[in-house]
Scaffold this active site. Structure first.
Site, mmCIF file in Angstrom:
data_model
loop_
_atom_site.group_PDB
_atom_site.id
_atom_site.type_symbol
_atom_site.label_atom_id
_atom_site.label_comp_id
_atom_site.label_asym_id
_atom_site.label_seq_id
_atom_site.Cartn_x
_atom_site.Cartn_y
_atom_site.Cartn_z
ATOM 1 N N PHE A 126 0.851 -1.186 0.000
ATOM 2 C CA PHE A 126 0.000 0.000 0.000
ATOM 3 C C PHE A 126 0.890 1.241 0.000
ATOM 4 O O PHE A 126 1.751 1.378 0.887
ATOM 5 C CB PHE A 126 -0.810 0.089 1.300
ATOM 6 C CG PHE A 126 -1.899 -0.907 1.469
ATOM 7 C CD1 PHE A 126 -3.082 -0.814 0.740
ATOM 8 C CD2 PHE A 126 -1.776 -1.931 2.398
ATOM 9 C CE1 PHE A 126 -4.113 -1.728 0.930
ATOM 10 C CE2 PHE A 126 -2.807 -2.847 2.597
ATOM 11 C CZ PHE A 126 -3.979 -2.751 1.863
ATOM 12 N N ASP A 205 1.095 -6.233 7.457
ATOM 13 C CA ASP A 205 -0.180 -5.550 7.292
ATOM 14 C C ASP A 205 -1.185 -6.581 6.780
ATOM 15 O O ASP A 205 -0.985 -7.184 5.713
ATOM 16 C CB ASP A 205 -0.027 -4.390 6.293
ATOM 17 C CG ASP A 205 -1.331 -3.608 6.127
ATOM 18 O OD1 ASP A 205 -2.424 -4.209 6.254
ATOM 19 O OD2 ASP A 205 -1.255 -2.400 5.843
ATOM 20 N N LYS A 231 -12.819 -3.977 5.661
ATOM 21 C CA LYS A 231 -12.866 -4.705 4.391
ATOM 22 C C LYS A 231 -13.618 -6.022 4.610
ATOM 23 O O LYS A 231 -14.839 -6.016 4.715
ATOM 24 C CB LYS A 231 -11.449 -4.894 3.868
ATOM 25 C CG LYS A 231 -10.733 -3.562 3.562
ATOM 26 C CD LYS A 231 -9.291 -3.785 3.096
ATOM 27 C CE LYS A 231 -8.535 -2.469 2.968
ATOM 28 N NZ LYS A 231 -8.913 -1.705 1.777
ATOM 29 N N ARG A 380 -10.465 -4.068 -10.188
ATOM 30 C CA ARG A 380 -10.455 -5.089 -9.126
ATOM 31 C C ARG A 380 -11.857 -5.642 -8.896
ATOM 32 O O ARG A 380 -12.800 -4.876 -8.700
ATOM 33 C CB ARG A 380 -9.979 -4.490 -7.798
ATOM 34 C CG ARG A 380 -8.548 -4.123 -7.725
ATOM 35 C CD ARG A 380 -8.104 -3.933 -6.268
ATOM 36 N NE ARG A 380 -8.905 -2.965 -5.524
ATOM 37 C CZ ARG A 380 -8.603 -2.535 -4.292
ATOM 38 N NH1 ARG A 380 -7.538 -2.998 -3.657
ATOM 39 N NH2 ARG A 380 -9.358 -1.643 -3.679
#
Lengths: 420, 420
Positions: A126, A205, A231, A380
C-alpha cells in the site's frame, strides 16, 4: 455448460455458506457489489448494535457507558480478531487507524534495533503504508533508510528478491500479506523466518487478508501486525484498526504516542507516563466508540462462518471468476493482473486494461456492478464469500463483456474522481 | 427567596436558550446530568444522522459513500468548529483523537525549533496531555525536556509563574485553556503573546473550552490547538478530535505521521509521500466515519445557539451554583476547588471533600445526580448550558446536602472504579 447462469445458480445451491448472505443488508438485489475488499457490506446485526449504542447506551446511560462495556471494548473486540489470526486474546487490541498503528509499531521496532539502519518493504505495498514507513524512518533515526524490494512482474515479489535485501543491517521487514492491487499473497511463515535469520523484526499488514485468509501469527512466529476492520470484516467506513504484538515483545517495545489509554492505571491521573504492562500500552487516546462498536458484529459473523470455510469458498469463487474471464474476457484485451496460482492469491482478482478506469465507471454507472479501480490499469473484482454469490460473478462477467464489446465505456470520461 | 425551587424555575423561564433542551434525548427526567463536561448528551438529530449514516449511506450506497460526503466530512465539520474558535475554515480539521493530534502537533513544533530545548506545560494540565508531551519530547530530541510550571494553590497558574519559565530556550508552550479539575481558564491572548515574545510556539488544548467559551484563536495569534468533540460539543463517546494550525504555519510544519489522508492527491497511489498543501497534511489514516458523522449535529446546535449566549448562561449557572454552595454546602465541609473569579472559570465547578469519591458515588447510585470525580478530592459539577436547567442545579445542591448531612455516602466503598 459451466459458463451458464444455471450452472452459477447450481454452485450457489451447493454453497454451505450461502445462508450468511441473509445476515447482510442487500437492498437493491440487482446491484452486484464486488468491492467488499474496500468497504464490506452492512450486517443486519450492526443496525441493531448501532441503534443500541447510540440510543440506549449514549442516550440513556450517558457517561456510565464507559463502565458498562465501552472501556473494555477495544480489548474485547481485539480478542475476537485474535481468533481470526492465530493469536492469543491478549496480543491484539482495536485502536486508531491502520496508518497510526503502523506508525506506532514501526517506530517502536526501529527504536528497538538502534544499531540497524534499514527498513525493508516492497513496491507492491500500500502506498499509504510506505508513506508511514518513510515518516517513521525519518523520525526514528537519521541514519535509517527505507529499502523497497522490486516486483519483477508487477504482480508478485519473489523470496529471492527479498533475500538479497534483508541482511544484518535490517531492523524491520514491513510487508502487506495480500497485495492490494494484484492480490498476491506472501508465505508469511517463510518470510518471517527469513527475516528472523537476519535478526530483523517483522511487521505484517493484514488489511486485505483478515477475515478471508487463514492466518497463524503465533505459529509463524510473527512479531508485529496491523490491519483494518472495514474490508472483509465488514466493520463500517473507517472503522478502527487493530494491532498485534507478540506477547514476549510487548514489554520490550514502547509506543511513541504515550496516550492515556496506553498508561497503567489511567484514572489515577498521575503526572508521569508509565506504560501499561500488556497490549494496552499500544493504545493512545480515547477510542471512537461508535465506530468501534459498529465493527463487532461483522467480526462475529466471520467467527461463526469460520475462516477456513470462507477461504475455501473464496478460492472456488476466484477460480470461477478466472475461468469465466478466460472464456469471455481475455480475448477482449483484459489481462490477468493477479497470480494464477491459487495459494498465492487472496480474495480479489485484478484485471488489466488500458481503459480500466472508464470500464469501471461504465460498470458502476450503467451496469449496476461495483468493482473498483486502482492506478494505472487495475479493475479489481473483490470476492467477499459471506455475501458474494456465484450468480453475481457470472452476471458481472457478462456485464463486463458487454461494456467492452460494445465499447460502452467510451462515453465516460477518464478524469479521476477522488475515490473509487 | 433566591434559594427556593420556585426561583430556579423562574430563572429557567427567563432563559433564552431553554428551548435547546428539547433538542436532546432526555429520557429519565428525574436524572440530573452534570457530566456534560465529560460526555455530552445525545442530540435528537444525531439519532437521525446515525440511522442515515449506517442504514442509508453505508447500507445502500456502500463504497460510493466516500464520494458522496464521507471524503470531505473531516474538512466540512472542521470548518464548522473553526467558526466556534475564531479561526478560518481552512485552519481546522477533524481527525484522530486529542492525544494523537497533540502528538502530531507537538512533535512538529519541537522539530520546527530544533535549536531550542524546552517544552513548557503546567501541572494542572490533563495528565493525558503531559504523557503525550513526555513521549514527543523524548522522540523528537534527546536534549529536549518538558518543564511543568507549578500551581501555587492547586487551582490556577499565575502569569508570573509562566514568565519565569518561558524563555529563549523554549520551543513550545503547550497548555490547556480550561483546566479539567478546577475549571481555571487562562488568558489565551496574554499567554500566547508572552510565549511569542520568547520566540516559542504555542499549542492550546481546547477540550474543556470549545462550545462553551468564546475563543478567538486568530486574533489571539494562536499557532496550534487541539480539542475534542465529545464534551460540550455533544459528539458522542470518543468522537474524533480536531486540530488547528494557523494558516501561515501549515507549510512550515510536518506531521510525524505520514498518513495517506495527509498526502497530496492520495488516490494517485504514488510511492513517495508528499504532504498536502493545507491543513489536510495533519490528517493521518482513514477516519472513523460513523463516529465522525455523529459529531456533526452537536456542533450545529452550538452554532445555532451561539457561543456567546452559551457563555452568558454558563456564567449565570455557575454563579448560581456557587451561591447555593455558599449557602448550603460550604458549612458542611465542601470547599470550592474552582476560581471564584468569573472570568477565570470555565463551565464546571469543582468542590473539594476528603470523601468526594464516595459522595459522588452516593449521588450517582442513590440520588439520581451524575457529577464526576477527579482525584484526589474533586467533585465536579459540569454545566452544559444547552440542556442544564437552573432547577437541576438547585435540586443537585439539595441532594448533595442530603448526602453529606445524613452521611449517606458512608455506605459506599472508597475503592476506585476504572472510570467515573
Amino acid at each position: 455448460m459451466t459458463n451458464t447462469a444455471d450452472y452459477a445458480v447450481q454452485l450457489d445451491c451447493q454453497d454451505e455458506l450461502a445462508g450468511f448472505r441473509d445476515e447482510f443488508i442487500i437492498g437493491d438485489s440487482e446491484l452486484i457489489y464486488l468491492d467488499g475488499n474496500s468497504l464490506g457490506r452492512l450486517p443486519k446485526r450492526t443496525v441493531e448494535q448501532m441503534r443500541c449504542a447510540v440510543e440506549r447506551q449514549w442516550g440513556h446511560r450517558l457517561v456510565r457507558g464507559w463502565n458498562e462495556g465501552w472501556f473494555t471494548a477495544a480489548g474485547r473486540i481485539g480478542a475476537k480478531i485474535a481468533q481470526l489470526i492465530g493469536a492469543e486474546a491478549d496480543e491484539v487490541v482495536v485502536t486508531d487507524s491502520t496508518s497510526v498503528n503502523l506508525f506506532k509499531l514501526a517506530t517502536a521496532a526501529i527504536q528497538a534495533r538502534p544499531e540497524r539502519r534499514k527498513v525493508v518493504s516492497d513496491e507492491l505495498n500500500f502506498p499509504s503504508d510506505l508513506y508511514v514507513l518513510q515518516g517513521a524512518v525519518r523520525l526514528a533515526s537519521p541514519t535509517c533508510q527505507l529499502v523497497l524490494v522490486p516486483s519483477l512482474d508487477g504482480i508478485s515479489v519473489s523470496d529471492d528478491s527479498l533475500r538479497t535485501v534483508i541482511d544484518s543491517a535490517t531492523a524491520l521487514v514491513a510487508l502487506t500479506h495480500t497485495s492490494f492491487k494484484s492480490g498476491f499473497v506472501y508465505d508469511m511463515a517463510a518470510v518471517t523466518e527469513m527475516a528472523h535469520r537476519s535478526g530483523a523484526l517483522v511487521l505484517w499488514d493484514l488489511c486485505h487478508s483478515v477475515g478471508v485468509m487463514p492466518l497463524q501469527l503465533n505459529s509463524s512466529q510473527v512479531d508485529l501486525a496491523v490491519g483494518c476492520t472495514y474490508k472483509y470484516l465488514n466493520g463500517g467506513p473507517g472503522a478502527p484498526a487493530f494491532l498485534y504484538v507478540r506477547r514476549d515483545l510487548q514489554e520490550q517495545l514502547l509506543s511513541p504516542i504515550w496516550g492515556w489509554f496506553g498508561r497503567r492505571a489511567p484514572f489515577d491521573f498521575k503526572l508521569n507516563y508509565e506504560p501499561a504492562l500488556g497490549i494496552e500500552r499500544f493504545q493512545a487516546g480515547t477510542p471512537p466508540m461508535l465506530s468501534l462498536l459498529a465493527a463487532e458484529p461483522g467480526i462475529d459473523l466471520v467467527l461463526e462462518a469460520g475462516v477456513q470455510p470462507i477461504r475455501t469458498k473464496s478460492i472456488r469463487q476466484t477460480e470461477y471468476l478466472i475461468a469465466l474471464w478466460q472464456e469471455h474476457l481475455e480475448g477482449l484485451g483484459l489481462k490477468l493482473n493477479s497470480p494464477r496460482t491459487t495459494q498465492c492469491r487472496g480474495s480479489h482478482v485484478s484485471f488489466g486494461h488500458a481503459d480500466g478506469f472508464r470500464i469501471a465507471r461504465a460498470l458502476i454507472r450503467d451496469m449496476r456492478v461495483i468493482p473498483d479501480f486502482r492506478e494505472p490499469d487495475n479493475l479489481r473484482f473483490g470476492i467477499s464469500p459471506l455475501y458474494t454469490t456465484f450468480a453475481e460473478i457470472h452476471q458481472a462477467v457478462n456485464r463486463t463483456r458487454q461494456v467492452i464489446e460494445r465499447r460502452l465505456y467510451e462515453q465516460h470520461s477518464g478524469a479521476r474522481a477522488q475515490v473509487t
